[in-house]
Design a protein around this motif. Sequence first.
Motif, short mmCIF file in Angstrom:
data_model
loop_
_atom_site.label_atom_id
_atom_site.label_comp_id
_atom_site.label_asym_id
_atom_site.label_seq_id
_atom_site.Cartn_x
_atom_site.Cartn_y
_atom_site.Cartn_z
N UNK A 153 -44.15 -22.08 -116.37
CA UNK A 153 -43.35 -22.05 -115.14
C UNK A 153 -43.64 -20.85 -114.27
N UNK A 154 -44.56 -19.95 -114.71
CA UNK A 154 -44.87 -18.74 -113.94
C UNK A 154 -46.03 -18.95 -112.98
N UNK A 155 -46.58 -20.19 -112.95
CA UNK A 155 -47.72 -20.43 -112.08
C UNK A 155 -47.31 -20.19 -110.62
N UNK A 156 -48.15 -19.43 -109.89
CA UNK A 156 -47.92 -19.22 -108.45
C UNK A 156 -46.91 -18.14 -108.12
N UNK A 157 -46.34 -17.50 -109.12
CA UNK A 157 -45.34 -16.45 -108.87
C UNK A 157 -46.05 -15.10 -108.80
N UNK A 158 -45.93 -14.43 -107.67
CA UNK A 158 -46.53 -13.10 -107.49
C UNK A 158 -45.51 -12.16 -106.88
N UNK A 159 -45.41 -10.97 -107.42
CA UNK A 159 -44.52 -9.93 -106.87
C UNK A 159 -45.39 -8.70 -106.59
N UNK A 160 -45.53 -8.39 -105.31
CA UNK A 160 -46.41 -7.30 -104.88
C UNK A 160 -45.62 -5.99 -104.83
N UNK A 161 -45.59 -5.28 -105.94
CA UNK A 161 -44.87 -4.01 -105.99
C UNK A 161 -45.58 -2.94 -105.16
N UNK A 162 -46.89 -3.06 -105.01
CA UNK A 162 -47.63 -2.04 -104.25
C UNK A 162 -47.16 -1.98 -102.80
N UNK A 163 -46.81 -3.13 -102.23
CA UNK A 163 -46.36 -3.13 -100.83
C UNK A 163 -45.04 -2.40 -100.68
N UNK A 164 -44.14 -2.56 -101.67
CA UNK A 164 -42.85 -1.85 -101.60
C UNK A 164 -43.06 -0.35 -101.68
N UNK A 165 -43.93 0.06 -102.61
CA UNK A 165 -44.19 1.49 -102.77
C UNK A 165 -44.83 2.07 -101.51
N UNK A 166 -45.75 1.31 -100.90
CA UNK A 166 -46.41 1.81 -99.68
C UNK A 166 -45.42 1.94 -98.53
N UNK A 167 -44.46 1.00 -98.45
CA UNK A 167 -43.46 1.08 -97.39
C UNK A 167 -42.54 2.29 -97.58
N UNK A 168 -42.13 2.52 -98.82
CA UNK A 168 -41.29 3.68 -99.11
C UNK A 168 -42.05 4.97 -98.81
N UNK A 169 -43.32 5.02 -99.22
CA UNK A 169 -44.13 6.20 -98.94
C UNK A 169 -44.29 6.42 -97.44
N UNK A 170 -44.41 5.32 -96.69
CA UNK A 170 -44.55 5.43 -95.23
C UNK A 170 -43.32 6.08 -94.61
N UNK A 171 -42.13 5.62 -94.99
CA UNK A 171 -40.90 6.17 -94.40
C UNK A 171 -40.65 7.60 -94.87
N UNK A 172 -41.01 7.89 -96.11
CA UNK A 172 -40.91 9.29 -96.56
C UNK A 172 -41.83 10.17 -95.74
N UNK A 173 -43.05 9.68 -95.47
CA UNK A 173 -43.98 10.44 -94.63
C UNK A 173 -43.46 10.64 -93.22
N UNK A 174 -42.83 9.59 -92.66
CA UNK A 174 -42.25 9.72 -91.32
C UNK A 174 -41.15 10.79 -91.32
N UNK A 175 -40.32 10.78 -92.35
CA UNK A 175 -39.25 11.78 -92.44
C UNK A 175 -39.79 13.19 -92.55
N UNK A 221 -31.04 5.73 -98.51
CA UNK A 221 -32.22 5.31 -97.75
C UNK A 221 -33.21 4.58 -98.65
N UNK A 222 -33.40 5.09 -99.87
CA UNK A 222 -34.32 4.44 -100.80
C UNK A 222 -33.85 3.05 -101.17
N UNK A 223 -32.55 2.91 -101.44
CA UNK A 223 -31.99 1.59 -101.78
C UNK A 223 -32.11 0.64 -100.60
N UNK A 224 -31.82 1.16 -99.40
CA UNK A 224 -31.85 0.30 -98.20
C UNK A 224 -33.26 -0.23 -97.94
N UNK A 225 -34.25 0.69 -97.95
CA UNK A 225 -35.61 0.25 -97.66
C UNK A 225 -36.16 -0.62 -98.79
N UNK A 226 -35.77 -0.32 -100.02
CA UNK A 226 -36.21 -1.17 -101.13
C UNK A 226 -35.67 -2.59 -100.97
N UNK A 227 -34.39 -2.69 -100.59
CA UNK A 227 -33.80 -4.02 -100.38
C UNK A 227 -34.42 -4.72 -99.18
#
Length: 220
Positions: free
Chosen positions: A7-29, A188-194
């Motif tokens: 049942x896991x066929x086709x299921x992908x969770x891209x954790x790298x994108x979440x980390x990159x987004x968090x790193x982006x906003x931390x960099x902006x701050x 902020x971390x919880x908000x951007x993660x969500x």
Amino acid sequence: MAALIPGMEGITINFASYISQIAYWVGVGLASLGSIVVLYIIYHMSSFKIKATVFPMFGSGTDGVLSVGKPKKNAVKWVNKHTAWRSLWPLFNKIDREPFDSEYIYPGNRIYVFTLNDEWSPGRVNISHKEDTIRAEVNIVPHYIRNWQSLTHKKLNLEFAQQSFWEQNKMIITTMVCCILILVACIATIYFSYKFSTGSVQSSTALADAIKNFGTIAGK
């Protein structure tokens, strides 16, 4: 290749994108904070309008023989309702200095300073004309600072006796500010993660169903 869990066929969770987004906003701050600090330093340095050339002197002074070191650049500004000077260097120091008489402030808001044991004395520009030669030199002016030191000591004693609200509560205020900053960072971390994980809600649901139905044979 077959999925490890049915049942896991086709299921992908891209954790790298979440980390990159968090790193982006931390960099902006951090970039915003750095810009504010730079602007404040520029504003602070621009408030020192009087340019000073400081000649450090070395020696005991008891025998009247002193040596003069290499001149250094500095600047001063008026503080305490135009009753004292404060120098730019060292940065953010709280040393109040006795202002020089107006006759020792030269065109272009320039002063010449002789310093011994961190005490400032004004320098006078003397110009002599001998025959066809014009000579200019900077000499120290006898400058007594005993009265100024007495006034400074009285002021320090008064400030010590009458502590301000900040002096009495700075530990509590600092602790509260740190707690607030940590809380804001967590929110902020919880908000951007969500915010950036909403695209994987469907994948997460499918993952949960696949784990729940693990081992179940289809059709039975």
